[in-house]
Design a protein around this motif. Structure first.
Motif, mmCIF file in Angstrom:
data_model
loop_
_atom_site.group_PDB
_atom_site.id
_atom_site.type_symbol
_atom_site.label_atom_id
_atom_site.label_comp_id
_atom_site.label_asym_id
_atom_site.label_seq_id
_atom_site.Cartn_x
_atom_site.Cartn_y
_atom_site.Cartn_z
ATOM 1 N N ALA A 28 9.547 34.992 -13.754
ATOM 2 C CA ALA A 28 10.550 34.594 -12.764
ATOM 3 C C ALA A 28 11.073 35.856 -12.081
ATOM 4 O O ALA A 28 11.798 36.640 -12.679
ATOM 5 C CB ALA A 28 11.685 33.845 -13.445
ATOM 6 N N GLU A 54 10.643 31.011 -9.993
ATOM 7 C CA GLU A 54 10.264 29.832 -10.779
ATOM 8 C C GLU A 54 11.434 29.416 -11.648
ATOM 9 O O GLU A 54 12.437 30.131 -11.740
ATOM 10 C CB GLU A 54 9.026 30.105 -11.626
ATOM 11 C CG GLU A 54 9.191 31.166 -12.674
ATOM 12 C CD GLU A 54 7.900 31.396 -13.439
ATOM 13 O OE1 GLU A 54 7.838 30.985 -14.611
ATOM 14 O OE2 GLU A 54 6.966 31.973 -12.866
ATOM 15 N N GLY A 55 11.316 28.266 -12.285
ATOM 16 C CA GLY A 55 12.396 27.735 -13.109
ATOM 17 C C GLY A 55 12.764 28.659 -14.257
ATOM 18 O O GLY A 55 11.919 29.387 -14.783
ATOM 19 N N THR A 86 15.444 26.855 -10.255
ATOM 20 C CA THR A 86 15.212 28.291 -10.106
ATOM 21 C C THR A 86 16.506 29.055 -9.871
ATOM 22 O O THR A 86 16.482 30.267 -9.710
ATOM 23 C CB THR A 86 14.253 28.583 -8.929
ATOM 24 O OG1 THR A 86 14.904 28.241 -7.697
ATOM 25 C CG2 THR A 86 12.950 27.818 -9.066
ATOM 26 N N SER A 109 11.835 32.603 -18.088
ATOM 27 C CA SER A 109 11.302 31.523 -17.255
ATOM 28 C C SER A 109 10.933 30.336 -18.131
ATOM 29 O O SER A 109 10.850 30.450 -19.358
ATOM 30 C CB SER A 109 10.093 32.010 -16.452
ATOM 31 O OG SER A 109 9.070 32.432 -17.313
#
Length: 124
Positions: A28, A54-55, A86, A109
């Motif tokens: 991330a 990203e998450g 995110t 992440s």
């Protein structure tokens, strides 16, 4: 037709790139932040908001805010936006005074990779 040392080196480099590239993209990465990095703002924020590529897992993510004397600013727990997996939001539990601030962040992440970084901003 034999395999030369040069050809073997290129094949090894290519194979390494195939293995490493997915791991590099699986982290991330910080894409945006509020307050923005290296800016001077006029109004004290009530929270620090970070957006990643990203998450993230909020239970394993967070940040610290320090002033120019390296004194920590009290913050609340990191939360992830319900509408954007995110985005991490960390409330500031005390108003900021004028000065320079450093945000040191760390996230995990959703696929388990860790990333960290820091940035600065100034409050007029």
């Amino acid at each position: 037709m034999g395999f030369t040392a040069s050809g073997f080196s290129r094949a090894l480099l290519f194979a390494s790139a195939l293995v490493v590239a997915p791991q590099v993209f699986a982290h991330a990465h910080l894409k945006a932040q509020t307050p923005a990095a290296n800016t001077e703002i006029a109004t004290a924020p009530s929270a620090i908001t970070l957006n990643f590529s990203e998450g993230i897992e909020p239970k394993f993510s967070g940040l610290t805010v320090t002033d120019s004397q390296n004194q920590a600013v009290k913050t609340g727990p990191a939360t992830r936006s319900d509408s954007d997996k995110t985005q991490m939001v960390v409330p500031l539990e005390q108003p900021l005074a004028s000065g320079d601030y450093t945000v040191d962040w760390h996230v995990v992440s959703v696929d388990g990779h860790k990333t960290r970084g820091s940035y600065r901003f100034t409050l007029k």
